[in-house]
Design a protein around this motif. Structure first.
Motif, mmCIF file in Angstrom:
data_model
loop_
_atom_site.group_PDB
_atom_site.id
_atom_site.type_symbol
_atom_site.label_atom_id
_atom_site.label_comp_id
_atom_site.label_asym_id
_atom_site.label_seq_id
_atom_site.Cartn_x
_atom_site.Cartn_y
_atom_site.Cartn_z
ATOM 1 N N ASP A 146 -16.485 12.065 19.812
ATOM 2 C CA ASP A 146 -17.233 10.816 19.833
ATOM 3 C C ASP A 146 -16.827 9.905 18.685
ATOM 4 O O ASP A 146 -17.348 8.809 18.544
ATOM 5 C CB ASP A 146 -18.739 11.100 19.730
ATOM 6 N N LEU A 147 -15.905 10.392 17.855
ATOM 7 C CA LEU A 147 -15.506 9.622 16.683
ATOM 8 C C LEU A 147 -14.680 8.406 17.087
ATOM 9 O O LEU A 147 -13.841 8.465 17.974
ATOM 10 C CB LEU A 147 -14.695 10.486 15.723
ATOM 11 N N MET A 148 -14.946 7.309 16.407
ATOM 12 C CA MET A 148 -14.184 6.078 16.607
ATOM 13 C C MET A 148 -13.484 5.743 15.299
ATOM 14 O O MET A 148 -14.095 5.808 14.230
ATOM 15 C CB MET A 148 -15.112 4.915 16.960
ATOM 16 N N THR A 149 -12.228 5.394 15.371
ATOM 17 C CA THR A 149 -11.499 4.966 14.185
ATOM 18 C C THR A 149 -11.816 3.506 13.941
ATOM 19 O O THR A 149 -11.689 2.671 14.834
ATOM 20 C CB THR A 149 -9.985 5.156 14.375
ATOM 21 N N ILE A 150 -12.257 3.200 12.709
ATOM 22 C CA ILE A 150 -12.630 1.823 12.393
ATOM 23 C C ILE A 150 -11.676 1.182 11.389
ATOM 24 O O ILE A 150 -11.874 0.051 10.986
ATOM 25 C CB ILE A 150 -14.079 1.748 11.869
ATOM 26 N N GLY A 151 -10.665 1.927 10.975
ATOM 27 C CA GLY A 151 -9.692 1.378 10.031
ATOM 28 C C GLY A 151 -9.208 2.440 9.070
ATOM 29 O O GLY A 151 -9.356 3.637 9.319
ATOM 30 N N THR A 152 -8.638 1.983 7.978
ATOM 31 C CA THR A 152 -8.146 2.905 6.957
ATOM 32 C C THR A 152 -8.954 2.747 5.676
ATOM 33 O O THR A 152 -9.515 1.681 5.407
ATOM 34 C CB THR A 152 -6.654 2.656 6.652
ATOM 35 N N CYS A 153 -8.979 3.786 4.881
ATOM 36 C CA CYS A 153 -9.750 3.807 3.645
ATOM 37 C C CYS A 153 -9.116 2.853 2.630
ATOM 38 O O CYS A 153 -7.935 2.982 2.310
ATOM 39 C CB CYS A 153 -9.791 5.227 3.082
ATOM 40 N N PRO A 154 -9.886 1.906 2.108
ATOM 41 C CA PRO A 154 -9.323 0.944 1.168
ATOM 42 C C PRO A 154 -9.381 1.386 -0.301
ATOM 43 O O PRO A 154 -8.877 0.677 -1.167
ATOM 44 C CB PRO A 154 -10.209 -0.289 1.382
ATOM 45 N N SER A 155 -9.980 2.529 -0.569
ATOM 46 C CA SER A 155 -10.135 2.939 -1.967
ATOM 47 C C SER A 155 -8.782 3.234 -2.604
ATOM 48 O O SER A 155 -7.815 3.568 -1.926
ATOM 49 C CB SER A 155 -11.047 4.162 -2.078
ATOM 50 N N GLN A 156 -8.731 3.102 -3.919
ATOM 51 C CA GLN A 156 -7.497 3.315 -4.648
ATOM 52 C C GLN A 156 -7.659 4.491 -5.601
ATOM 53 O O GLN A 156 -8.734 4.712 -6.154
ATOM 54 C CB GLN A 156 -7.111 2.063 -5.438
ATOM 55 N N ASP A 157 -6.579 5.231 -5.793
ATOM 56 C CA ASP A 157 -6.606 6.345 -6.732
ATOM 57 C C ASP A 157 -6.308 5.828 -8.138
ATOM 58 O O ASP A 157 -6.212 4.621 -8.373
ATOM 59 C CB ASP A 157 -5.636 7.446 -6.308
ATOM 60 N N ASP A 158 -6.170 6.754 -9.088
ATOM 61 C CA ASP A 158 -5.946 6.379 -10.486
ATOM 62 C C ASP A 158 -4.640 5.623 -10.690
ATOM 63 O O ASP A 158 -4.512 4.833 -11.630
ATOM 64 C CB ASP A 158 -5.952 7.632 -11.368
ATOM 65 N N ASP A 159 -3.663 5.863 -9.831
ATOM 66 C CA ASP A 159 -2.375 5.188 -9.948
ATOM 67 C C ASP A 159 -2.365 3.813 -9.296
ATOM 68 O O ASP A 159 -1.357 3.116 -9.327
ATOM 69 C CB ASP A 159 -1.265 6.045 -9.311
ATOM 70 N N GLY A 160 -3.465 3.444 -8.648
ATOM 71 C CA GLY A 160 -3.551 2.143 -7.999
ATOM 72 C C GLY A 160 -3.047 2.135 -6.573
ATOM 73 O O GLY A 160 -2.946 1.081 -5.958
ATOM 74 N N GLN A 161 -2.753 3.310 -6.003
ATOM 75 C CA GLN A 161 -2.282 3.372 -4.625
ATOM 76 C C GLN A 161 -3.470 3.506 -3.674
ATOM 77 O O GLN A 161 -4.426 4.217 -3.960
ATOM 78 C CB GLN A 161 -1.331 4.542 -4.446
ATOM 79 N N THR A 162 -3.369 2.812 -2.560
ATOM 80 C CA THR A 162 -4.428 2.855 -1.557
ATOM 81 C C THR A 162 -4.442 4.210 -0.864
ATOM 82 O O THR A 162 -3.396 4.761 -0.541
ATOM 83 C CB THR A 162 -4.203 1.741 -0.518
ATOM 84 N N CYS A 163 -5.653 4.738 -0.614
ATOM 85 C CA CYS A 163 -5.806 6.049 0.041
ATOM 86 C C CYS A 163 -5.165 6.020 1.422
ATOM 87 O O CYS A 163 -4.321 6.827 1.744
ATOM 88 C CB CYS A 163 -7.277 6.417 0.128
ATOM 89 N N GLY A 164 -5.608 5.120 2.301
ATOM 90 C CA GLY A 164 -5.002 4.955 3.615
ATOM 91 C C GLY A 164 -5.415 5.966 4.661
ATOM 92 O O GLY A 164 -4.917 5.929 5.781
ATOM 93 N N ALA A 165 -6.326 6.899 4.346
ATOM 94 C CA ALA A 165 -6.780 7.874 5.340
ATOM 95 C C ALA A 165 -7.593 7.150 6.421
ATOM 96 O O ALA A 165 -8.210 6.117 6.162
ATOM 97 C CB ALA A 165 -7.620 8.956 4.685
ATOM 98 N N LYS A 166 -7.596 7.699 7.652
ATOM 99 C CA LYS A 166 -8.351 7.084 8.744
ATOM 100 C C LYS A 166 -9.845 7.186 8.465
ATOM 101 O O LYS A 166 -10.343 8.248 8.100
ATOM 102 C CB LYS A 166 -8.059 7.778 10.064
ATOM 103 N N LEU A 167 -10.549 6.077 8.652
ATOM 104 C CA LEU A 167 -12.005 6.082 8.580
ATOM 105 C C LEU A 167 -12.534 6.204 9.998
ATOM 106 O O LEU A 167 -12.220 5.379 10.857
ATOM 107 C CB LEU A 167 -12.523 4.789 7.939
ATOM 108 N N GLN A 168 -13.317 7.248 10.232
ATOM 109 C CA GLN A 168 -13.858 7.476 11.559
ATOM 110 C C GLN A 168 -15.363 7.611 11.479
ATOM 111 O O GLN A 168 -15.898 8.162 10.515
ATOM 112 C CB GLN A 168 -13.262 8.737 12.172
ATOM 113 N N ILE A 169 -16.047 7.118 12.500
ATOM 114 C CA ILE A 169 -17.500 7.220 12.566
ATOM 115 C C ILE A 169 -17.912 7.727 13.941
ATOM 116 O O ILE A 169 -17.171 7.600 14.914
ATOM 117 C CB ILE A 169 -18.188 5.858 12.306
ATOM 118 N N ASN A 170 -19.092 8.303 14.000
ATOM 119 C CA ASN A 170 -19.711 8.657 15.270
ATOM 120 C C ASN A 170 -20.826 7.638 15.482
ATOM 121 O O ASN A 170 -21.844 7.688 14.789
ATOM 122 C CB ASN A 170 -20.259 10.077 15.222
#
Length: 183
Positions: A146-170
């Protein structure tokens, strides 16, 4: 280094969230094995078109037969055997029927979950195996996420790189936008 499953930045090759997710799936395999028995019942042939072949069709799905005759237990038991060697535990003994092999192997791997995550060199492969088996079982049983992908994770790590993992919700269980989290 990135997690082998979710590709999220982490200090090891498998993140704790993915490992916990795999362990959760692993604990359900004995019940899923029993559910697969319902898929072995042949088709009744009502309201189904018959092809021109004179040979009768195979009455059950081959994937179901494969999963119920070692497709679940064999890959898991290979990892269990390797873990037992590394931990100097006793070898795997005869376990009888397929259900017993699955249940005992899942129980052992779950009990050793913390050690596997910390010390087993092939933990990412084991997690991939568990997830692959789970997907195959769900495909046979007809379960769809039932999960829907709504985009990618915008958070950044300590090095300033974007996480980019799929954000999914039910959508059926979402109560607030605060519930949306990176895997």
């Amino acid at each position: 280094m990135k997690c082998a499953l979710c590709r999220k930045a982490t200090e090891r090759s498998l993140c704790s969230n993915c490992w916990e997710y795999a362990l959760d799936k692993l604990q359900g395999f004995p019940d899923k094995y029993n559910e697969l028995s319902k898929e072995l019942v042949p088709s009744q042939g009502r309201n189904e078109r018959v092809g021109g072949s004179k040979t009768p069709p195979i009455p059950v799905r081959l994937e179901t037969l494969h999963l119920r005759s070692g497709g679940i237990s064999k890959p898991l038991m290979e990892h269990e055997a390797n873990i037992r060697v590394e931990q100097r535990h006793t070898r795997i003994t005869f376990r009888g029927q397929e259900f017993n092999r699955i249940a005992i192997t899942c129980k052992y791997l779950t009990a050793q979950g913390e050690w596997i995550f910390e010390h087993y060199g092939e933990a990412p492969e084991l997690a991939k195996t568990i997830n692959d088996i789970s997907k195959r079982i769900n495909a046979v049983l007809g379960f769809k996420s039932d999960l829907m992908t709504i985009g990618t994770c915008p958070s950044q790590d300590d090095d300033g790189q974007t996480c980019g993992a799929k954000l999914q919700i039910n959508p059926s269980t979402l109560t607030s936008f605060g519930d949306i989290r990176c895997k």
